[in-house]
Design an enzyme around this catalytic site. Structure first.
Site, PDB file in Angstrom:
ATOM      1  N   GLN A  90       0.841  -1.184   0.000  1.00  0.00           N
ATOM      2  CA  GLN A  90       0.000   0.000   0.000  1.00  0.00           C
ATOM      3  C   GLN A  90       0.882   1.242   0.000  1.00  0.00           C
ATOM      4  O   GLN A  90       2.046   1.225   0.398  1.00  0.00           O
ATOM      5  CB  GLN A  90      -0.921   0.006   1.224  1.00  0.00           C
ATOM      6  CG  GLN A  90      -1.899  -1.148   1.264  1.00  0.00           C
ATOM      7  CD  GLN A  90      -2.853  -1.038   2.446  1.00  0.00           C
ATOM      8  OE1 GLN A  90      -2.958   0.003   3.070  1.00  0.00           O
ATOM      9  NE2 GLN A  90      -3.538  -2.126   2.733  1.00  0.00           N
TER      10      GLN A  90
ATOM     11  N   HIS B  57      -7.759   0.115  10.328  1.00  0.00           N
ATOM     12  CA  HIS B  57      -8.867  -0.837  10.256  1.00  0.00           C
ATOM     13  C   HIS B  57      -8.810  -1.752  11.472  1.00  0.00           C
ATOM     14  O   HIS B  57      -7.729  -2.095  11.943  1.00  0.00           O
ATOM     15  CB  HIS B  57      -8.871  -1.644   8.954  1.00  0.00           C
ATOM     16  CG  HIS B  57      -7.571  -2.298   8.624  1.00  0.00           C
ATOM     17  ND1 HIS B  57      -6.463  -1.594   8.168  1.00  0.00           N
ATOM     18  CD2 HIS B  57      -7.184  -3.599   8.675  1.00  0.00           C
ATOM     19  CE1 HIS B  57      -5.455  -2.439   7.955  1.00  0.00           C
ATOM     20  NE2 HIS B  57      -5.866  -3.656   8.264  1.00  0.00           N
TER      21      HIS B  57
END
Length: 786
Positions: free
Chosen positions: A91, A97
């Site tokens: 990423q 998250h």
């Protein structure tokens, strides 16, 4: 920023499982275990510490929501909750998250360190419940645990078991899981073989019973080819929509040593397609024959129980259990009553003393070749058939209920409604012995048609609660022949049942505001009244103070059961809701967990009123009104069975401001004294605690309840009696007698004060027929005071 900057924001809203102002929930694409979910903020937040207070609160609210959904749908044994912050591999931007990972017993070889498992020389890695090529080695990880977990996983609506040999020890270990899978509608197929006659005939009989009980969901076939060896062992769990699969292939036959103790290896994988194709090919092979009674009978002739074949230690045939002392006494009485010439008889035995076992033992006598067992609920029929199977392992047992009808079986277990609609298909002398279970239902028209139709050598009525609210004379249906009686008090005094400590707790619900129709409270309004945080907290506090331990909590409705189970769980109590709704926890699995001490509370509605046998229950928690004496005694009886370490059952009962609550102390006083009790005597017993109960038993009420019930008994007594009489007439088409009203907890004398006699009261409320009214008018002088 664009959604491409974060892979999480690219997930379409159609795939969200839940959402609120600050975040949303999606299924993890690489789940550690079934149900693994991610809670993701709506805006890109690199770390937890950069989230606002509201965002943190909303994220945690979604975590709670996901947990509640998983509790209802998958019933995990625990959770791992954790967040990822910063930039992950692959990423370009960090996005916070939160993982919500349900955990299940047996989902990792070594659960230490949460979801991690250390492999020597390989470091840590995440161990899914069934990641490709996960090893189940029979030592650190038992196949039994994986099988039970998958059988109870709602994702899997298809179950295919392919095993060389099925033994009763292995089937017994997964039997509860099979029942739960069938209960939720999963399709189960079992393919085994008669190769070398190793498969246990008693295990085949149980599989055949299951198939006949659930003909739409369960099927078993036997591969028959003496020239071809048959050694596959595969356990396949999958969904018809192709969204989920979990399979195990290895050396494990369905035996205790194969799945729970021996050194057997299986590999778990989610790559099911080739296995399912191979299974379908074998299932459709012409050598794979449906298991039938004829096939089983032929196999029994060739099977040699206890023989050692092909390196497999076979298991001896099932040993039938022996009657308990109270059952032996009843068996002697039954034999004597037949010698005395009686063809009908009633046996009254309290819940927990083994009425069904008694019937199974008595019908095993050689003179009774054809037996009919009648009950009103499918669950009772199934459980009764299982009891008979244990007492008579090789008997020909068949169901006559729903989609399965085997009227030609030697022993037929029939639902009363199905039987009553098809009596013309049975000759009156078709059966030598007819058993009517739960005989307190026998006054119903369907039961009467069945009883009047058949002319067996002997008819046995069984009940724990012979006194009905409508005053029906059940004994008359059994030729006034009470063969044997062991009521609840005798069972306790003899040590066959547990003593109990009953606590009547003042309820904070105002029952005067809840509509009373047809002799009971309106369920919808009642549910709204009892589903409050204050009442739930009161129940929890009382339970912790007076009860605790393994508990059955009887609730008003499915919604109330779910509400209470969730409240208990939020307060650190292991609890589930079991009922007839789609959100129910697995019934059999929940009972097994309760017995093992893995669950503390099962919140239920009415599914456990009859048939459940859990001696380990320490507390019965009554969170609902009970207008019926029969239901009250049935629910009380759920916890009266004895178990090691159990000195007494605790009963916690919430009592409100309505005259229907007088029924319960009236029953307790009747149990203790053996006599009918006036309202004044009931109130006196509540005040003093002197109910005359057996040694070791007690009944205590909150002091304010005496005044509350005295007030509701006095105010509106006539209107309550009138409501009862009208409801009774509406339901049955005729008025009740004064005795029937009294049995239902009402006082007919309240009508005499104003009208002079009972029949004048009935005339005033327009419940007399015209011929009855004319008789009353002619004989008023005789009736005054009656």
């Amino acid at each position: 920023m664009s959604s491409g900057d974060s892979p999480f924001l690219a997930v379409p809203a159609s795939e969200w499982l839940a959402a609120n102002d600050s975040g949303f929930v999606v299924a993890d694409r690489f789940p550690v275990s079934p149900g693994h979910a991610l809670v993701i903020p709506r805006r890109v937040i690199a770390t937890w510490w950069e989230a606002t207070d509201k965002e943190r609160a909303d994220i945690l609210a979604l975590v709670d929501l996901v947990k509640r959904q998983l509790d209802d749908e998958r019933h995990p044994d625990g959770y791992n909750i954790g967040f990822n912050s910063g930039i992950a591999a692959g990423q370009t931007i960090g996005h916070l998250h939160v993982h919500v990972i349900p955990r299940y017993r047996g989902d990792a070889p070594d659960p230490r360190g949460g979801v991690r498992h250390v492999i020597p020389g390989k470091g840590n890695y995440l161990q899914p419940a069934a990641m490709p090529h996960a090893l189940v080695d029979g030592q650190g990880r038992l196949l039994r645990d994986d099988l039970l977990r998958c059988l109870r996983d709602r994702r899997f609506d298809r179950v295919d078991l392919l095993v060389s040999f099925v033994m009763k020890s292995g089937l017994a270990l997964v039997h509860g899981g099979l029942l739960d899978a069938l209960d939720r509608g999963a399709k189960v197929r079992v393919l085994t073989t008669d190769y070398l006659t190793v498969t246990d005939a008693d295990a085949l009989a149980r599989l055949l019973d299951l198939a006949e009980q659930r003909p739409e969901e369960m099927a078993t076939r036997v591969f028959q080819d003496p020239a071809t060896s048959f050694h596959p062992k595969a356990y396949l769990f999958w969904s018809a929509d192709g969204m989920a699969a979990e399979t195990f292939v290895g050396s494990n036959n369905l035996s205790a040593s194969g799945i729970a103790g021996g050194i057997e290896w299986a590999v778990g994988t989610d790559q099911a397609a080739p296995l399912l194709t191979a299974f379908e090919r074998l299932w459709s092979d012409q050598r794979s024959q449906p298991l039938t009674h004829g096939l089983l009978a032929d196999y029994r002739q060739r099977w040699q129980p206890g023989a050692h074949t092909a390196g497999v230690v076979a298991e001896p045939p099932a040993v039938p259990p022996s009657p308990r002392p109270v059952q032996r006494d009843a068996l002697v009485a039954l034999e004597q009553t037949r010698l005395d010439g009686y063809r009908r008889g009633l046996v009254v035995m309290a819940t927990g003393l083994g009425k069904t076992w008694l019937a199974a033992f008595d019908t095993a006598r050689p003179q009774f070749r054809r037996v009919l067992f009648v009950a009103h609920r499918e669950e009772i029929l199934r459980q009764s058939l299982d009891v008979f199977r244990r007492v008579q392992p090789i008997a020909d047992l068949g169901l006559y209920h729903g989609g399965e009808k085997r009227p030609d079986a030697r022993m037929v277990f029939a639902g009363v409604q199905a039987l009553a609609r098809n009596l013309d298909r049975f000759a009156p002398d078709r059966f030598d012995y007819v058993v009517i279970d739960e005989f307190h239902h026998a006054e119903a028209s369907s039961y009467r048609r069945v009883i009047d139709h058949f002319q067996p050598g002997f008819l046995l009525g069984l009940t724990a609660t012979p006194n009905r609210m409508d005053g029906a004379d059940l004994l008359a249906l059994c030729s006034d022949n009470l063969v044997y009686e062991c009521p609840l008090t005798d069972g306790i005094e003899q040590g066959d049942l547990s003593p109990f400590h009953y606590f009547g707790i003042a309820d904070d619900v105002d029952y005067t505001r809840i509509p009373w129709r047809s002799g009971k409270f309106d369920t919808t309004t009642l549910t709204e009244a009892v589903e409050t945080q204050d009442r739930a907290q009161h129940a929890l506090d009382v339970w912790r103070n007076k009860g605790g331990g393994q508990t059955i909590a009887f609730c008003v409705s499915v919604s109330h059961a779910n509400f209470m189970a969730e409240f208990f769980r939020r307060n650190g109590v292991a609890a589930v809701a079991v009922h007839s709704g789609a959100t129910s926890a697995p019934r059999t699995g929940s009972v097994e967990q309760l017995r093992a001490g893995e669950l503390q509370v099962i919140c239920t509605v009415d599914v456990f009123n009859e048939g459940i046998d859990v001696p380990e229950i320490d507390t019965v928690l009554m969170l609902r009104p009970t207008e019926s004496p029969v239901v009250f005694l049935q629910q009380l009886g759920r916890g009266l069975r004895r178990s090691d370490g159990k000195d007494a059952l605790t009963v916690i009962d919430f009592i409100g401001n309505h005259r229907s609550f007088l029924i319960k102390p009236r029953i307790l006083l009747t149990l203790g004294t053996g006599q009918k009790a006036s309202t004044e005597k009931v109130l006196r017993a509540m005040r003093t605690g002197n109910f005359g109960l057996p040694p070791g038993c007690s009944a205590n009420y909150d002091v304010e309840l005496v005044d509350v019930l005295r007030a509701v008994a006095r105010v509106g007594a006539r209107s309550a009696l009138e409501d009862y009489c009208r409801s009774y007439a509406d339901e049955r088409g005729h008025r009740p007698t004064a005795i029937q009203a009294y049995e239902a907890g009402y006082n007919p004398s309240s009508a005499r004060a104003q009208h002079g006699h009972w029949f004048a009261f009935l005339d005033d409320v327009d419940l007399l027929t015209e011929p009855e009214r004319e008789v009353v008018r002619r004989h008023t002088d005789v009736l005054d005071g009656i």
